[in-house]
Design a protein around this motif. Sequence first.
Motif, mmCIF file in Angstrom:
data_model
loop_
_atom_site.group_PDB
_atom_site.id
_atom_site.type_symbol
_atom_site.label_atom_id
_atom_site.label_comp_id
_atom_site.label_asym_id
_atom_site.label_seq_id
_atom_site.Cartn_x
_atom_site.Cartn_y
_atom_site.Cartn_z
ATOM 1 N N THR A 106 -12.304 -19.940 -2.320
ATOM 2 C CA THR A 106 -12.406 -18.575 -1.794
ATOM 3 C C THR A 106 -13.721 -18.435 -1.041
ATOM 4 N N THR A 133 -16.023 -15.748 0.584
ATOM 5 C CA THR A 133 -16.208 -14.305 0.499
ATOM 6 C C THR A 133 -16.980 -13.764 1.696
ATOM 7 N N THR A 183 -8.873 -16.982 0.784
ATOM 8 C CA THR A 183 -8.570 -17.933 -0.286
ATOM 9 C C THR A 183 -7.559 -18.950 0.207
ATOM 10 N N GLU A 188 -4.744 -16.899 2.222
ATOM 11 C CA GLU A 188 -4.635 -15.483 1.900
ATOM 12 C C GLU A 188 -5.882 -14.742 2.365
ATOM 13 N N ASP A 198 -12.149 -11.562 1.962
ATOM 14 C CA ASP A 198 -12.231 -12.811 1.214
ATOM 15 C C ASP A 198 -11.038 -13.671 1.606
ATOM 16 N N THR A 244 -5.240 -22.327 -1.133
ATOM 17 C CA THR A 244 -4.756 -23.154 -2.231
ATOM 18 C C THR A 244 -3.831 -24.221 -1.673
ATOM 19 N N GLY A 283 -17.422 -24.263 -1.649
ATOM 20 C CA GLY A 283 -17.751 -22.854 -1.871
ATOM 21 C C GLY A 283 -19.189 -22.570 -1.496
ATOM 22 N N PRO A 308 -8.630 -24.383 -5.819
ATOM 23 C CA PRO A 308 -8.610 -23.296 -4.836
ATOM 24 C C PRO A 308 -10.018 -22.959 -4.357
#
Length: 651
Positions: free
Chosen positions: A410, A412, A400, A372, A398, A402, A535, A408
């Motif tokens: 993300t 940024t 993302t 996404e 951002d 999954t 992340g 998940p």
Amino acid sequence: MKHLLLLALACLCALPALAQGSNNMSLLYHQTYPEDMSDIWGFVWSGTEYAVVTTKTRVEIFDLTDPSNPNSVLNLPDLISSTWRDAKFWDGYVYVINETGGGMQIIDVRNLPGPISEADVSYVFPDGMTDAHNIFIDENGVGYICGANTGDTKIIDIAANPADPPVIGTYDVAYVHDLFVRGDTMWTAEIYQGRFGVVDISDKANPVLMATKITPDTFTHNTWLNDAGDVLFTTDEVSGAFVAAYDVSDLTDINMLDGYQSSPGMNVMPHNTHVIGDFLVTSYYKDGVTVCDISRPGTIVQVANYDTNPVSGPGYIGCWGVYPYLPSGIILATDDYEGFFVLDVEYNPAAFIEGTITDAATGLPIFNAIVEINGDGIGRSDLLGYYEGGQAESGLVDVTVTAPGFPPVTITGVQLIAGETTLLDIPLGTATIDLDVKLLLEGPYIGSGMMNLGLNTLGLIPTKPPFQFSPWEYVGPEEATTIPANVVDWIMLELREAASPYTVLQQRVAWLTEDGLVKDLDGISNLQFTDMPIGDYKVAVRHWSHMDVLSADDLSVPSPAYEIDFTTDVQAALGSDPMVQLADGNWALYAGDHNGDGVFTFEDYNVHIFTASRIYEYFTTDLNFDGVVSVADFNLYKKNFNKMTLQELTY
């Protein structure tokens, strides 16, 4: 070509939405008609651009010298009534067919810009054809009349006799609703079979079907080939259907590359789509005219639109026809209820992103991961973990991802740039982070990058870290069995969310050696943080008597090892005054935070007074680590009075 499985997001809505307005398109001219509209075409003659507007009962030709004020040069208003008319142009003649009867209408426009009239109009009935749905004329002046009352597709030689073209072939394998021809290949929209056909027409008298492909919603309405000839675009005339792209470079292995919807979840119906360079222009019923970047046909991105209709939703109402091929770049459109439109358009490229989704632990690709951008689905990863997507304009987004069995992730602040492709590989899962951190403390510093070992030499360093008390309340299990000879004191490191540095994810205590290295309790290994989700993170460094610091740069997991040196550059730490520069140019943590709250105030002074002159004990007030709380320690505190760490690090 890359084979993708793309995600079409559903957005449930109980009531019709308002029209989606316009983006990168503007209205130059609009004219309504008393009757319903039909298709539209355009042409250039003697250097002038013209529009051929058709309606249920009319054909009207406009001079577009001034596209904001077109001039009607021929109006034939009382024709036989037909729901659909289609017009094409070849070398001074306009050819019009309809679905009711009367044959093919031929309008001789060679006298333009001089006057033309009904005297320039004639009718022919090729091989008994009285009515048909569509006509296409290829680059050689060969016409193809499809959806005819005779049940076949007529191939006529317009170049040979424009006023009365002879029939030179027929195609009757299936009913053809619309088609596209280039060279010796005909691409048919066989609507009732729900497929497109690929037909060899090198021998016009004997067309040969070479391949077929079912389209996503099995009601194939039109086809159009890209300029390279290796990607075919189709529409299905069904509410909520896709405009689809197919890799047709190998007719034995035709694959769908992408499926595009103008308003996902609104059940809007596409009608006809056309390729112009790297863009796809579609008459999209209640969504009007849409323009998509197809430079990467695996990722169709809408970059412009003009809504010709006041409502959205399902149904056969809205923009029926669009013509984007005039040299001026303007777009002509007809909306069956709203009239004739002349539109200006900006063909701006989209901003793309691509990469691979992998398992951080194994490095293997992850299939069917959902990707996404800013919460909007752009697709799923394929068997190789590959994904691609895009958006209409440049900007920070951002991303993302999954996937079942993985937390998940993300990412940024990813920069997307119009006309470019950003590469972003995304591992999923958890990883172990190896931190190679170097820092100095102002209090025990003795020069040349070294610190005083007094606390260790005097045997004052405890085997349990001092952070288990207020305000730190550290609950880790670490306890040293031995204290390496090169250790200065305990230190604590924290991993924090980069996007929200107030959030502490993991804490670890470690040794700080005399040369500023942070080591695990064996005194040799770097400190490691295990099971960290993929992340971005920041590193906080805490000492119980010096001012805490936070790393300026983010750590992007899953890269396995990171090096942070706070000694050589003050910009390694966040803040306007995070560290003190020592006499030899090195940087160190400020000394004097006796109560550990991150602010150097009178409360720290009170702690100093309470422990003044105490010797051979482990106190926060022994800033220079010589085993004595003395004036030398007070002077260090005094010079740093009113210092304050970052708000994120204060207690």
